[in-house]
Design an enzyme around this catalytic site. Structure first.
Site, PDB file in Angstrom:
ATOM      1  N   ALA A  33       0.820  -1.192   0.000  1.00 11.77           N
ATOM      2  CA  ALA A  33       0.000   0.000   0.000  1.00 11.77           C
ATOM      3  C   ALA A  33       0.862   1.253   0.000  1.00 11.77           C
ATOM      4  CB  ALA A  33      -0.912  -0.011   1.220  1.00 11.77           C
ATOM      5  N   THR A  34       1.330   1.588  -1.190  1.00  6.74           N
ATOM      6  CA  THR A  34       2.208   2.751  -1.302  1.00  6.74           C
ATOM      7  C   THR A  34       2.557   2.959  -2.764  1.00  6.74           C
ATOM      8  OG1 THR A  34       4.156   3.716  -0.302  1.00  6.74           O
ATOM      9  CG2 THR A  34       4.444   1.571  -1.227  1.00  6.74           C
ATOM     10  N   THR A  35       3.291   4.009  -3.066  1.00 11.06           N
ATOM     11  CA  THR A  35       3.875   4.127  -4.392  1.00 11.06           C
ATOM     12  C   THR A  35       5.303   4.626  -4.256  1.00 11.06           C
ATOM     13  OG1 THR A  35       1.735   4.725  -5.340  1.00 11.06           O
ATOM     14  CG2 THR A  35       3.674   5.153  -6.688  1.00 11.06           C
ATOM     15  N   LYS A  66       9.614   6.750   3.077  1.00 10.93           N
ATOM     16  CA  LYS A  66       9.822   5.416   2.509  1.00 10.93           C
ATOM     17  C   LYS A  66      11.048   5.346   1.629  1.00 10.93           C
ATOM     18  CE  LYS A  66       4.878   5.023   2.387  1.00 10.93           C
ATOM     19  NZ  LYS A  66       3.724   5.144   1.497  1.00 10.93           N
ATOM     20  N   SER A 170       1.214  -0.348  -4.350  1.00  9.78           N
ATOM     21  CA  SER A 170      -0.137  -0.493  -4.906  1.00  9.78           C
ATOM     22  C   SER A 170      -0.456   0.547  -5.962  1.00  9.78           C
ATOM     23  CB  SER A 170      -1.163  -0.417  -3.771  1.00  9.78           C
ATOM     24  OG  SER A 170      -1.004   0.811  -3.082  1.00  9.78           O
TER      25      SER A 170
END
Lengths: 257, 274
Positions: A33-35, A66, A170
């Site tokens: 759940a991230t980009t 991140k 995601s």
């Protein structure tokens, strides 16, 4: 033998355990759940990531970093379970330093890639149990080849080179297509972009990802929250300051949003 | 035979004489604070003698390379596991020395059936603030000393005292890296000249009762630098800094020949870059 400069081995000899599943296999959960994205531009590599952390459909935190610096010339951008990812970064950071300080030379870029791969392999059990999967993008400057490089991994530890770009998380399916389009039919390929143009592209890409993926945080201007954007060149790592991101966002990105 | 207390004391005493002898060929080490952090310097032959231990820790050493390596690895292992398991700010020079290697060195020194460590070490720690900088020196018998402004390693007590006196008399604070480096190198030359002097005296059978305090006055800076130039023909000048302003967590940086050439007087150019 302690003379090989292997910090992970040293930890294991002292009883440290990494990658043990917390519960017996509950099946693979898509842990992304991230980009995060990385692409080559004129002077090196740009690595960027949004700042949202989610648990299911709840937003846990909007200030996550991140894109983590491992040493002066390498970063790991993380998608996946944060607890495992942060632990991996800590191990890698200490491993690279320990190697440099014991062996009196920098660990080679290939050696660094192998270290990431090794940790992911150690972590397979936890990844398959759904409690610890990490899908990182690793980027750094390879002094032997004289070029900044991008590598991406699957949860089992296989490493692939992102010759032009790499994405994970995601929100990545959305921007993967855009990257391909821009790179192939855009005015100029990504590799010809200047630092400023590259930053604008990164902001646009992350904004697009946030548009279609609820687990990706975009830009929150009220709270002055911008993505993390870093450059890797021969001189080392640099983080784009928020003031620059704000100015570029307002002049080159927000008009169409 | 060492079971008898007297024999043991005698054996330990013999060790001191033996060990003191081992450093005769060694190169002194100087560490001192400058406005940007701490600098360390020595002129080594063959193996390097200045090392990075942790984010804010640097090591300088004298003695047998194999012993130095062994202790260097212990320091590295302790520092990195502690920094990983707790936090980098829990890794301090004082803890590493007092609870880490000093007891090990002392034990090796006093176990008269086993080989002692032939080492003298200097551990420099860059504090979060300049007043927290620490310089620790450890002797082959496990005794250690903690200082703030400067510290030296030398082969003999006399050389050590002369270097310290020189630094005390010449120190200016705050000093730039350039000034600090020049001062450190002059202090190194004071130590190196004292080593030579001591060897001459030892071989001339001058007797222990000779008054050593009546040693020759310290030469001026030009003479010290001339001695340094002479020595550098077959030695490598090593210099490293712990820089407070260094970006990132690792503050250690070894000065490269080009930078040394820029910082040193013009007549050193060929010696450091060649």
């Amino acid at each position: 033998m302690g003379m090989q400069g292997d910090f992970f081995q040293l930890l294991k000899e002292q009883g440290y355990q990494f990658g043990q599943p917390a519960v017996a296999g509950a099946g693979v959960d898509l842990p992304s759940a991230t980009t995060i994205l990385a692409f080559k531009y004129r002077d090196g590599v740009l690595v960027a990531g949004d700042r949202r952390a989610t648990a299911g459909n709840m937003v846990m935190y909007d200030r996550t970093d991140k894109v983590l610096e491992i040493d002066r010339h390498s970063v790991m951008a993380i998608a996946g379970v944060p607890a495992t990812a942060y632990e991996m970064v800590r191990i890698l950071e200490h491993s690279f330093k320990y190697y440099r300080r014991t062996q009196l030379q920098e660990l080679s870029f290939e050696g660094k890639l192998r270290a990431v791969s090794k940790l992911l392999k150690e972590n397979v059990a936890a990844a398959l149990a759904g409690t610890g999967a990490v899908v990182p993008v690793f980027a750094g400057y390879d002094f032997e080849q004289g070029a900044a490089k991008i590598f991406f991994y699957d949860i089992l530890g296989a490493e692939f080179e992102g010759v032009e770009y790499a994405v994970s998380g995601s929100g990545s399916p959305t921007i993967r297509g855009i990257l391909h389009y821009v790179n192939t039919w855009g005015e100029r390929p990504l590799a010809a972009l200047t630092e400023e143009e590259a930053t604008v592209q990164a902001l646009r890409l992350l904004t697009s990802a946030a548009e279609f993926d609820s687990a990706t945080g975009g830009v929150n201007r009220e709270a002055s929250l911008y993505p993390v954007v870093k450059f890797i060149t021969q001189e080392g790592l640099r983080t784009v300051p928020d003031s620059t991101l704000k100015q570029l966002f307002e002049t080159k990105v927000s008009r169409h949003v | 035979m060492y079971e008898e207390p007297y024999r043991w004391v005698e054996a330990v005493g013999n060790r001191r004489i033996y060990l003191d002898e081992q450093f005769r060929q060694g190169s002194p080490v100087v560490a001192l604070g400058y406005e940007g952090g701490i600098l360390l310097t020595t002129a080594s032959k063959g193996t390097p003698k200045l090392y990075e231990i942790y984010d804010r820790l640097a090591l300088g050493g004298m003695g047998h390379p194999a012993d130095l390596e062994k202790l260097r690895f212990s320091l590295l292992e302790m520092a990195h596991t502690e920094g990983f398991n707790r936090s980098p700010s829990d890794v301090t020079g004082s803890r590493l020395v007092k609870y880490g290697i000093a007891p090990v060195i002392k034990q090796a020194f006093e176990e008269v059936y086993k080989a002692p460590f032939i080492v003298r070490m200097l551990l420099a720690e860059l504090g979060q603030k300049p007043e927290k900088d620490t310089l620790l020196t450890i002797n082959y018998d496990g005794t250690f000393d903690e200082r703030r402004d400067f510290a030296v390693l030398a082969a003999t007590k006399q050389a050590q005292t002369r270097m310290q006196d020189y630094l005390k008399a010449q120190a200016v604070s705050p000093c730039s890296l350039e000034q600090g480096l020049l001062l450190a190198l002059c202090a190194w030359a004071v130590g190196s000249l004292a080593h030579q002097q001591d060897s001459v005296e030892a071989s001339a059978d001058s007797g222990p009762e000779r008054n050593r305090d009546a040693a020759a006055p310290i030469p001026d800076q030009a003479a010290l630098l001339a001695h340094l130039r002479e020595v550098l023909v077959d030695r490598t000048l090593e210099c490293a800094v712990l820089e407070r302003q260094q970006a990132g967590s690792s503050k250690y940086r070894a000065l490269k020949p080009a930078e040394l050439a820029r910082l040193l007087p013009a007549d050193f150019q060929a010696l450091v870059t060649g």
